[in-house]
Design an enzyme around this catalytic site. Sequence first.
Site, PDB file in Angstrom:
ATOM      1  N   GLY A 107      -0.743  28.056  34.117  1.00 29.75           N
ATOM      2  CA  GLY A 107      -0.539  29.082  33.014  1.00 29.75           C
ATOM      3  C   GLY A 107      -1.918  30.090  32.949  1.00 29.75           C
ATOM      4  N   GLY A 108      -1.554  30.620  32.887  1.00 27.22           N
ATOM      5  CA  GLY A 108      -2.673  31.909  32.548  1.00 27.22           C
ATOM      6  C   GLY A 108      -3.361  32.138  34.031  1.00 27.22           C
ATOM      7  CG  ASP A 109      -6.703  32.982  34.369  1.00 29.97           C
ATOM      8  OD1 ASP A 109      -7.716  31.302  33.327  1.00 29.97           O
ATOM      9  OD2 ASP A 109      -8.892  33.392  34.654  1.00 29.97           O
ATOM     10  CD  GLU A 110      -6.004  25.350  34.919  1.00 25.60           C
ATOM     11  OE1 GLU A 110      -7.678  25.114  34.612  1.00 25.60           O
ATOM     12  OE2 GLU A 110      -5.596  25.147  33.688  1.00 25.60           O
TER      13      GLU A 110
END
Length: 218
Positions: A107-110
């Site tokens: 999710g996001g930048d992970e």
Amino acid sequence: MSHTVTALSAALPLAAGWSLHSLRLRRRLEVARHDPLTGLLTRDAFAQRAARMLAKGRSAVYVIDLDRFKAINDTHGHAAGDVVLRTVGQRLSRWADENAAVVVRLGGDEFAAVAPVFSREDLLWTLTELARLLEEPVHAGGHMFIVGASIGAVAYDPATDSADVSALLRVADEQMYRAKRGGAPWMDARSLTPEQATVNGRRAGRRGTTGGGSETAA
């Protein structure tokens, strides 16, 4: 004989229709298993494949958090941020193909990954290569960005260890946070036991937990 031919002729379009429907269904299921922006696996598909890999032999679990993504997103907009995420996804996908790994966008930048590992030296080499790969410039909207990442890892041997994918991700996430706080490109765990408290099944202070403080986005 004529009745048989007639029956077969009538059945062929029906069989072809079911075959096409089955193909479309398989394609939809395959699309649902992948993140639409990066093309990487979704959580459920990753969890299934990661569990099978961990059961086969010595492996390592990695959690990867991009270092300068928020600044890029805030300064240059979501379009530039999407290019960064897509580029990182492509790089991790190629890395997965070369290392027999499975990779997920959490999710996001992970992101997270599981890959075979044969020794501690092999793990350290892989961490160094991953860090180098994610430090390569990303070109988006006429700009060149150096993003980089903080990486946490934990090695696992099914012959001597006992832990599921979720527990290993928890330990690797803790090491990722240690790397980010210390300004190191990566850190690896020497134990499968978490060093910090858990809130709602996640590291205390992590985004998405309550009662455990707050984590500053990088």
